[in-house]
Structures are given as C-alpha cells and as structure tokens.
Design a protein around this motif. Structure first.
Motif, short mmCIF file in Angstrom:
data_model
loop_
_atom_site.label_atom_id
_atom_site.label_comp_id
_atom_site.label_asym_id
_atom_site.label_seq_id
_atom_site.Cartn_x
_atom_site.Cartn_y
_atom_site.Cartn_z
N ASN A 1 0.83 -1.21 0.00
CA ASN A 1 0.00 0.00 0.00
C ASN A 1 0.86 1.26 0.00
OD1 ASN A 1 1.01 -0.23 2.56
ND2 ASN A 1 -0.93 0.10 3.61
N ASP B 1 2.33 4.66 -1.30
CA ASP B 1 1.72 5.80 -2.00
C ASP B 1 2.35 5.92 -3.40
OD1 ASP B 1 0.64 8.13 -2.88
OD2 ASP B 1 1.34 9.37 -1.22
N SER C 1 2.53 8.28 -5.32
CA SER C 1 3.20 9.56 -5.51
C SER C 1 4.27 9.80 -4.44
CB SER C 1 2.18 10.70 -5.46
OG SER C 1 1.50 10.73 -4.22
N GLY C 2 4.60 8.77 -3.64
CA GLY C 2 5.59 8.92 -2.58
C GLY C 2 7.01 8.82 -3.09
N SER D 1 7.93 3.97 -4.74
CA SER D 1 6.66 3.44 -5.22
C SER D 1 6.85 2.05 -5.78
CB SER D 1 6.07 4.36 -6.29
OG SER D 1 4.83 3.87 -6.76
N GLN E 1 3.29 -1.62 5.62
CA GLN E 1 2.99 -1.23 4.25
C GLN E 1 2.98 -2.44 3.32
OE1 GLN E 1 6.25 1.80 4.40
NE2 GLN E 1 4.71 3.13 3.46
#
Length: 217
Positions: free
Chosen positions: A170, A172, A174-175, A178, A216
């Motif tokens: 999970n 992000d 746009s983190g 990725s 995550q």
C-alpha cells in the motif's frame, strides 16, 4: 517470571531464603537451549560493554553481600534470551523449552544445597503475534532515481495452521518510493513453520534516506 519485549525474553529469577538461618549462594546460573543466546544482565557494566554473542557462556560470579542471604532476604537475577532465528515463533514447539536454571548454596555450617529446574514458556501466556513474520532478506544498499530495483522478503508462517499468503503493498504511488509493476502476488500456501521468499519491484522517485515498514506490506 517471563517478560517479552522486542523479540526477546527477559527471565526474572527471585531467590528467597525461607529458612531460619543465613545462607551463602555459591552459584546461580541459567543455561539456555540451543535455540537461544543468553545475556547475563546481573553485571550491568559487563552486559553494557560486551557484545551479546560474547555473553552467551559467560557466568557472573557472586561476590560479597550479594551472596549472603539472611532469613527472609530476597535476591533477584535477570537474563535476556535472544532467539537464534531473530524472533519468537510460538508455533515452533522446540522453542518452548528455554533452558535450565541452577542454584547452589551453603548453610552457615557449610552444609551444601542444590536446586535445578527447567524453564518452559508453557507456564506463561505469550503475547499476541502476527500470523506471519516478515524480514528483509535482500535489498540494495543504494539505488538510483527513477531506476527500478528489487527487494526480497523472507516470510515465515508462525501461525499454528496452514496460511494462504497473498502479498500486497500500500505504498503511495506519488511517494518517494513506489511499487514498480503489479502491486500483489499470487497466493502461496505456507504450512506451519514454512517460509517463502517474496520479491517486490520498487522505484525511487525522490532522493534521501527512506524506510519501508511491514505495515505497508
């Protein structure tokens, strides 16, 4: 008593003189099974300065007042047990036996006494654990921006039954880091105590030090 903290077990041993005469402690030691490394925390200076691996077979001698017990006196000894595999696996019955506790003493007239017992985790309630244990098996020490790289995870079934493993991430999109490609893998059946290696392809989108937690994945 047993205390569980950060995949370590702290064994607290309290010795009380319940006789009407003074006793002198000769030996108090704990010998772990092959599944654990012991750190003797009764000598604070030694346990702070030495590497845990050097503490494994190191016995701290009793000295002076700490070896003398008047009637009713109590002495406390503390040991840290570190699992050889790096984590506590409640599904592995071999890890239930922690080791052997030995005590030896003498009375004021020099009469010897000895007591030994096996310490087993079944006597205490284990803290709740996840169904699987996840560690990083392989990851590059540095990566380049906008260049895909791979991370390999070691997943071990620590639940007392067969589990169906489906890895999802999970992160992000746009983190700073990725997922690269698909975000999940096909289901894998893991029997009790079995392990699997899972590969995840990632890409770095921003410079700097980054962390990826098991929450995550």
């Amino acid at each position: 008593k047993l205390h569980f903290l950060h995949n370590s077990i702290f064994l607290e041993n309290q010795i009380q003189n319940t006789t009407k005469a003074s006793l002198f402690l000769d030996t108090v030691k704990f010998e772990p099974t092959t599944h654990y490394t012991r750190v003797d925390l009764n000598d604070l200076a030694s346990s702070r300065d030495d590497d845990p691996s050097k503490q494994e077979h190191k016995d701290i001698p009793l000295r002076g007042a700490e070896s003398f017990l008047k009637p009713g006196d109590v002495r406390q000894f503390l040991y840290q047990l570190i699992p050889q595999r790096g984590f506590i696996n409640p599904a592995d019955k071999r890890m239930e036996d922690l080791g052997r506790l030995e005590m030896a003493w003498k009375s004021a007239f020099g009469e010897p006494g000895r007591l030994h017992s096996m310490v087993n985790m079944q006597q205490w309630k284990l803290p709740p654990t996840d169904d699987v244990h996840i560690t990083v098996a392989k990851i590059p020490s540095k990566v380049y921006l906008e260049t895909p790289f791979s991370m390999e995870l070691r997943v071990i079934n620590v639940k007392a039954e067969v589990v169906s493993l489906l890895v999802e991430t999970n992160l992000d999109p746009s983190g700073a880091i990725s997922i690269y490609g698909v975000t999940s893998s096909d289901a894998t059946v893991l029997p009790l105590g079995a392990e699997a290696t899972v590969r995840i392809d990632l890409i770095a989108l921003a410079a700097g030090l980054r962390t990826i937690s098991t929450h995550q994945i």
